[in-house]
Design an enzyme around this catalytic site. Structure first.
Site, PDB file in Angstrom:
ATOM      1  N   LYS A 257       0.846  -1.211   0.000  1.00 27.24           N
ATOM      2  CA  LYS A 257       0.000   0.000   0.000  1.00 27.24           C
ATOM      3  C   LYS A 257       0.871   1.245   0.000  1.00 27.24           C
ATOM      4  O   LYS A 257       0.666   2.161  -0.797  1.00 27.24           O
ATOM      5  CB  LYS A 257      -0.908  -0.003   1.241  1.00 27.24           C
ATOM      6  CG  LYS A 257      -1.554   1.356   1.523  1.00 27.24           C
ATOM      7  CD  LYS A 257      -2.306   1.383   2.841  1.00 27.24           C
ATOM      8  CE  LYS A 257      -1.495   1.575   4.079  1.00 27.24           C
ATOM      9  NZ  LYS A 257      -1.266   2.958   4.536  1.00 27.24           N
ATOM     10  N   ASN A 258       1.836   1.307   0.917  1.00 26.66           N
ATOM     11  CA  ASN A 258       2.589   2.558   1.064  1.00 26.66           C
ATOM     12  C   ASN A 258       3.510   2.813  -0.128  1.00 26.66           C
ATOM     13  O   ASN A 258       3.696   3.966  -0.539  1.00 26.66           O
ATOM     14  CB  ASN A 258       3.349   2.567   2.395  1.00 26.66           C
ATOM     15  CG  ASN A 258       2.386   2.722   3.569  1.00 26.66           C
ATOM     16  OD1 ASN A 258       1.212   3.023   3.377  1.00 26.66           O
ATOM     17  ND2 ASN A 258       2.878   2.506   4.780  1.00 26.66           N
TER      18      ASN A 258
ATOM     19  N   ARG B 201       0.517  14.699  12.991  1.00 23.98           N
ATOM     20  CA  ARG B 201       0.961  14.503  11.601  1.00 23.98           C
ATOM     21  C   ARG B 201       1.010  15.813  10.800  1.00 23.98           C
ATOM     22  O   ARG B 201       0.295  15.982   9.806  1.00 23.98           O
ATOM     23  CB  ARG B 201       0.080  13.461  10.903  1.00 23.98           C
ATOM     24  CG  ARG B 201      -0.038  12.176  11.685  1.00 23.98           C
ATOM     25  CD  ARG B 201      -0.783  11.099  10.945  1.00 23.98           C
ATOM     26  NE  ARG B 201       0.064  10.401   9.983  1.00 23.98           N
ATOM     27  CZ  ARG B 201      -0.371   9.414   9.205  1.00 23.98           C
ATOM     28  NH1 ARG B 201      -1.615   9.025   9.250  1.00 23.98           N
ATOM     29  NH2 ARG B 201       0.461   8.817   8.360  1.00 23.98           N
TER      30      ARG B 201
ATOM     31  N   CYS C  50      -4.832   8.014   9.168  1.00 24.03           N
ATOM     32  CA  CYS C  50      -5.135   7.377  10.461  1.00 24.03           C
ATOM     33  C   CYS C  50      -4.919   8.371  11.591  1.00 24.03           C
ATOM     34  O   CYS C  50      -3.939   9.133  11.575  1.00 24.03           O
ATOM     35  CB  CYS C  50      -4.235   6.164  10.672  1.00 24.03           C
ATOM     36  SG  CYS C  50      -4.810   4.667   9.850  1.00 24.03           S
TER      37      CYS C  50
ATOM     38  N   ARG D  48      -8.414  -0.275   4.731  1.00 19.53           N
ATOM     39  CA  ARG D  48      -7.570   0.755   4.094  1.00 19.53           C
ATOM     40  C   ARG D  48      -6.256   0.171   3.598  1.00 19.53           C
ATOM     41  O   ARG D  48      -5.654   0.706   2.671  1.00 19.53           O
ATOM     42  CB  ARG D  48      -7.244   1.860   5.107  1.00 19.53           C
ATOM     43  CG  ARG D  48      -8.449   2.636   5.521  1.00 19.53           C
ATOM     44  CD  ARG D  48      -8.035   3.709   6.457  1.00 19.53           C
ATOM     45  NE  ARG D  48      -7.113   4.599   5.752  1.00 19.53           N
ATOM     46  CZ  ARG D  48      -6.858   5.828   6.087  1.00 19.53           C
ATOM     47  NH1 ARG D  48      -7.441   6.346   7.133  1.00 19.53           N
ATOM     48  NH2 ARG D  48      -6.023   6.572   5.411  1.00 19.53           N
TER      49      ARG D  48
ATOM     50  N   ASP E  62       4.589   0.858  12.423  1.00 19.13           N
ATOM     51  CA  ASP E  62       3.395   0.170  11.915  1.00 19.13           C
ATOM     52  C   ASP E  62       3.228  -1.233  12.494  1.00 19.13           C
ATOM     53  O   ASP E  62       2.147  -1.790  12.449  1.00 19.13           O
ATOM     54  CB  ASP E  62       3.476   0.069  10.389  1.00 19.13           C
ATOM     55  CG  ASP E  62       3.759   1.413   9.770  1.00 19.13           C
ATOM     56  OD1 ASP E  62       2.841   2.212   9.637  1.00 19.13           O
ATOM     57  OD2 ASP E  62       4.946   1.689   9.467  1.00 19.13           O
TER      58      ASP E  62
ATOM     59  N   ARG F 180      -3.652  10.464   4.043  1.00 13.96           N
ATOM     60  CA  ARG F 180      -2.537  11.382   4.283  1.00 13.96           C
ATOM     61  C   ARG F 180      -1.886  11.788   2.958  1.00 13.96           C
ATOM     62  O   ARG F 180      -1.477  12.926   2.767  1.00 13.96           O
ATOM     63  CB  ARG F 180      -1.536  10.645   5.184  1.00 13.96           C
ATOM     64  CG  ARG F 180      -0.172  11.255   5.296  1.00 13.96           C
ATOM     65  CD  ARG F 180      -0.076  12.185   6.437  1.00 13.96           C
ATOM     66  NE  ARG F 180       1.286  12.628   6.673  1.00 13.96           N
ATOM     67  CZ  ARG F 180       1.587  13.751   7.291  1.00 13.96           C
ATOM     68  NH1 ARG F 180       0.643  14.538   7.743  1.00 13.96           N
ATOM     69  NH2 ARG F 180       2.835  14.098   7.488  1.00 13.96           N
TER      70      ARG F 180
HETATM   71  N1  EPU Z   1       6.331  14.727  10.559  1.00 14.37           N
HETATM   72  C1  EPU Z   1       6.402  16.069  10.878  1.00 14.37           C
HETATM   73  N2  EPU Z   1       6.328  16.978   9.869  1.00 14.37           N
HETATM   74  C2  EPU Z   1       6.186  16.591   8.568  1.00 14.37           C
HETATM   75  C3  EPU Z   1       6.125  15.231   8.247  1.00 14.37           C
HETATM   76  C4  EPU Z   1       6.198  14.319   9.274  1.00 14.37           C
HETATM   77  O1  EPU Z   1       6.522  16.430  12.037  1.00 14.37           O
HETATM   78  O2  EPU Z   1       6.122  17.474   7.699  1.00 14.37           O
HETATM   79  C5  EPU Z   1       6.408  13.742  11.646  1.00 14.37           C
HETATM   80  C6  EPU Z   1       5.115  12.928  11.763  1.00 14.37           C
HETATM   81  O3  EPU Z   1       4.139  13.609  12.513  1.00 14.37           O
HETATM   82  C7  EPU Z   1       5.621  11.680  12.429  1.00 14.37           C
HETATM   83  C8  EPU Z   1       7.017  11.511  11.835  1.00 14.37           C
HETATM   84  O4  EPU Z   1       7.388  12.778  11.324  1.00 14.37           O
HETATM   85  O5  EPU Z   1       5.706  11.876  13.802  1.00 14.37           O
HETATM   86  C9  EPU Z   1       7.124  10.472  10.745  1.00 14.37           C
HETATM   87  O6  EPU Z   1       6.234  10.784   9.689  1.00 14.37           O
HETATM   88  P1  EPU Z   1       6.522  10.341   8.195  1.00 14.37           P
HETATM   89  O7  EPU Z   1       6.429  11.544   7.337  1.00 14.37           O
HETATM   90  O8  EPU Z   1       7.771   9.532   8.156  1.00 14.37           O
HETATM   91  O9  EPU Z   1       5.305   9.382   7.913  1.00 14.37           O
HETATM   92  P2  EPU Z   1       4.156   9.491   6.846  1.00 14.37           P
HETATM   93  O10 EPU Z   1       4.673   9.736   5.483  1.00 14.37           O
HETATM   94  O11 EPU Z   1       3.055  10.345   7.347  1.00 14.37           O
HETATM   95  C10 EPU Z   1       4.373   6.948   6.318  1.00 14.37           C
HETATM   96  C11 EPU Z   1       3.414   5.801   6.221  1.00 14.37           C
HETATM   97  C12 EPU Z   1       2.933   5.433   7.608  1.00 14.37           C
HETATM   98  C13 EPU Z   1       4.144   5.030   8.439  1.00 14.37           C
HETATM   99  C14 EPU Z   1       5.169   6.197   8.456  1.00 14.37           C
HETATM  100  C15 EPU Z   1       6.452   5.822   9.177  1.00 14.37           C
HETATM  101  C16 EPU Z   1       2.328   6.124   4.105  1.00 14.37           C
HETATM  102  C17 EPU Z   1       1.092   6.454   3.382  1.00 14.37           C
HETATM  103  N3  EPU Z   1       2.270   6.201   5.422  1.00 14.37           N
HETATM  104  O12 EPU Z   1       3.631   8.006   6.903  1.00 14.37           O
HETATM  105  O13 EPU Z   1       2.103   4.291   7.423  1.00 14.37           O
HETATM  106  O14 EPU Z   1       3.725   4.754   9.749  1.00 14.37           O
HETATM  107  O15 EPU Z   1       5.498   6.563   7.103  1.00 14.37           O
HETATM  108  O16 EPU Z   1       7.072   4.780   8.546  1.00 14.37           O
HETATM  109  O17 EPU Z   1       3.323   5.759   3.506  1.00 14.37           O
HETATM  110  C18 EPU Z   1       0.298   2.859   7.864  1.00 14.37           C
HETATM  111  O18 EPU Z   1       0.550   2.264   6.794  1.00 14.37           O
HETATM  112  O19 EPU Z   1      -0.505   2.388   8.724  1.00 14.37           O
HETATM  113  C19 EPU Z   1       0.948   4.146   8.140  1.00 14.37           C
HETATM  114  C20 EPU Z   1       0.465   5.027   9.017  1.00 14.37           C
END
Ligand code: EPU
Length: 430
Positions: A28-29, A127, A122, A402, A310, A98
């Protein structure tokens, strides 16, 4: 690509041992990251192995609103973004995922300006998107938030140096999918090294981009005027694979997950081994055989290659019956512990202090009616249901849908006994 919009519950008869093999579906990701990259391509792209989960269906729907032409075939999905436009995306739809926001940069790179509502996803933490905006701004964009809509504008995107304050997976992907169309050289430092970042780089390079260093903390991108089209296979989902491995250990079973690179499973596999499971692996498969009993352990989530956030919730479910006291610490998200009160309903003994949970293993969980709080929390509750005495009802299955394609069908093929029931029918009968 179809999916039911009907609300359902899962009825799980606990105590069945999982045995057998499972071929893991597309990630998915990785797919969500690649779909952002597809927006940067001026010619049709054909993606094989895109999973049929609601996050993907929603993102494709948003892309159609932005002008993409999407066609489904047995072998994959064709997406033509040759003609894009800005559209007034319904904020409630954008808020469902997201990565709706991760389209802002590539769309702006193609059209000169773009607008997208604030994202959602989620409910596991605040975030924010500040790293994304910092990156787009460094590339020469002007980004404003007006009445809940982000507007991004750039007459010209110029390569630059960007340092991420935290190795955010999303910001790394978003900046990459934008900088490929900037003029000149971009250097992204403290980049995320997640496998999904490597997949996106491979996709972009296949379409004519010049991205180097993905998988290391410094990524360099030489901008090109346009990206072409082509075919691309989506790799198997490392998080689904990890979920099935944990479910196997939780039921005292033996399961082989196929189609995944064992190196991506190292954090989960090393914890399962610490707990007493034995693990065999080959080039693209891993098999877990649960031990006689499982020992307590400690888990602390970290950016890749640390223990994945995750997998923290599924692992917590497994640890509820471990021998001794386990400590689970979530460091990435502020609010990824909403499964804890649900596990307690099933008899788990968990003391929570902020993002740290101290889990005292009990002999057996008891079936109960519980509600999935989010995607991985939902998977954790299904695992708990598989471990529990008698019947568990998991509500809020739309969260699980999802990200897990055919979740209960796959678990049933391994010997689980899970039935999907329309929520209304279950409520009427209960
Ligand atoms: N963060 C910030 N500012 C930003 C971006 C991120 O403070 O501009 C913080 C977030 O709040 C969090 C941390 O940085 O505390 C990590 O966030 P990251 O950007 O790495 O994660 P993401 O892109 O929002 C993806 C996956 C998540 C997975 C995380 C960590 C997707 C769609 N989502 O999220 O997957 O947990 O990376 O590996 O790729 C899931 O699949 O259930 C899921 C939530």
């Amino acid at each position: 690509m179809e999916g039911s919009s009907q609300k359902s519950v899962l009825r799980i008869q606990g105590g069945r041992r999982l045995e057998g093999a499972v071929a893991v579906k597309g990630s998915k990701n990785a797919s969500l990251a690649v779909l952002s990259g597809v927006l940067a391509c001026s010619e049709p792209v054909f993606l094989r192995g895109l999973p049929n989960v609601s996050d993907i269906r929603i993102k494709l729907g948003l892309m159609v609103q932005l002008g993409a032409k999407v066609e489904f075939f047995d072998e994959g999905v064709s997406i033509d973004c040759s003609e894009l436009r800005n559209a007034d995306i319904e904020p409630d739809l954008a808020r469902k995922i997201r990565t709706s926001f991760y389209m802002l940069g590539p769309l702006m790179a193609r059209l000169g300006n773009a607008k997208l509502p604030q994202p959602g996803g989620c409910p596991i933490g605040t975030r924010p998107v500040d790293f994304h905006i910092k990156g787009l701004t460094a590339l020469g964009a002007k980004v404003d938030l007006r009445h809940g809509i982000y507007h991004a504008k750039a007459d010209k995107l110029q390569g630059c140096e960007i340092y991420l304050d935290f190795p955010s997976a999303g910001a790394t992907q978003h900046i990459m999918a934008t900088a490929v169309l900037a003029e000149g050289h971009t250097v992204l430092q403290n980049a995320a090294i997640e496998p999904e970042v490597i997949t996106l780089a491979n996709f972009l390079n296949r379409m004519g981009a010049k991205v180097e260093g993905a998988g290391s903390t410094t990524i360099t991108i030489e901008g090109v005027p346009r990206l072409k089209g082509g075919e691309f296979p989506i790799p198997a989902d490392r998080l689904q694979a990890g979920t099935y491995l944990i479910a196997a250990a939780a039921t005292g079973g033996s399961v082989r997950v196929e189609g995944v690179l064992p190196e991506f499973q190292s954090p989960v596999v090393s914890k399962l081994k610490e707990m007493g499971a034995s693990v065999d692996q080959g080039g693209d498969w891993i098999q877990v055989h649960a031990g006689e009993y499982h020992a307590a352990t400690t888990v602390k989530t970290m950016p890749y290659p640390g223990f994945p956030t995750d997998m923290q919730q599924p692992m917590a479910a497994l640890l509820t019956t471990a021998n001794g006291v386990s400590i689970v610490e979530e460091t990435i998200y502020e609010n990824r512990t909403q499964h804890v009160p649900e596990l307690r309903r099933m008899g788990a003994i968990i003391h929570q202090d902020g993002r740290t949970c101290v889990i005292t293993g009990v002999a057996r969980l008891d079936g109960a009616v519980v509600t999935a709080p989010d995607l991985r929390g939902g998977a954790a509750l299904v695992i708990a249901g598989l471990m529990a005495r008698k019947e568990t009802i998991v509500k809020g299955v739309e969260w699980i849908d999802r990200g897990y394609e055919d979740f209960e069908t796959t678990l049933n093929s391994l010997g689980a006994e899970i039935e999907r029931i329309p929520a209304e029918e279950w409520e009427a009968a209960s």
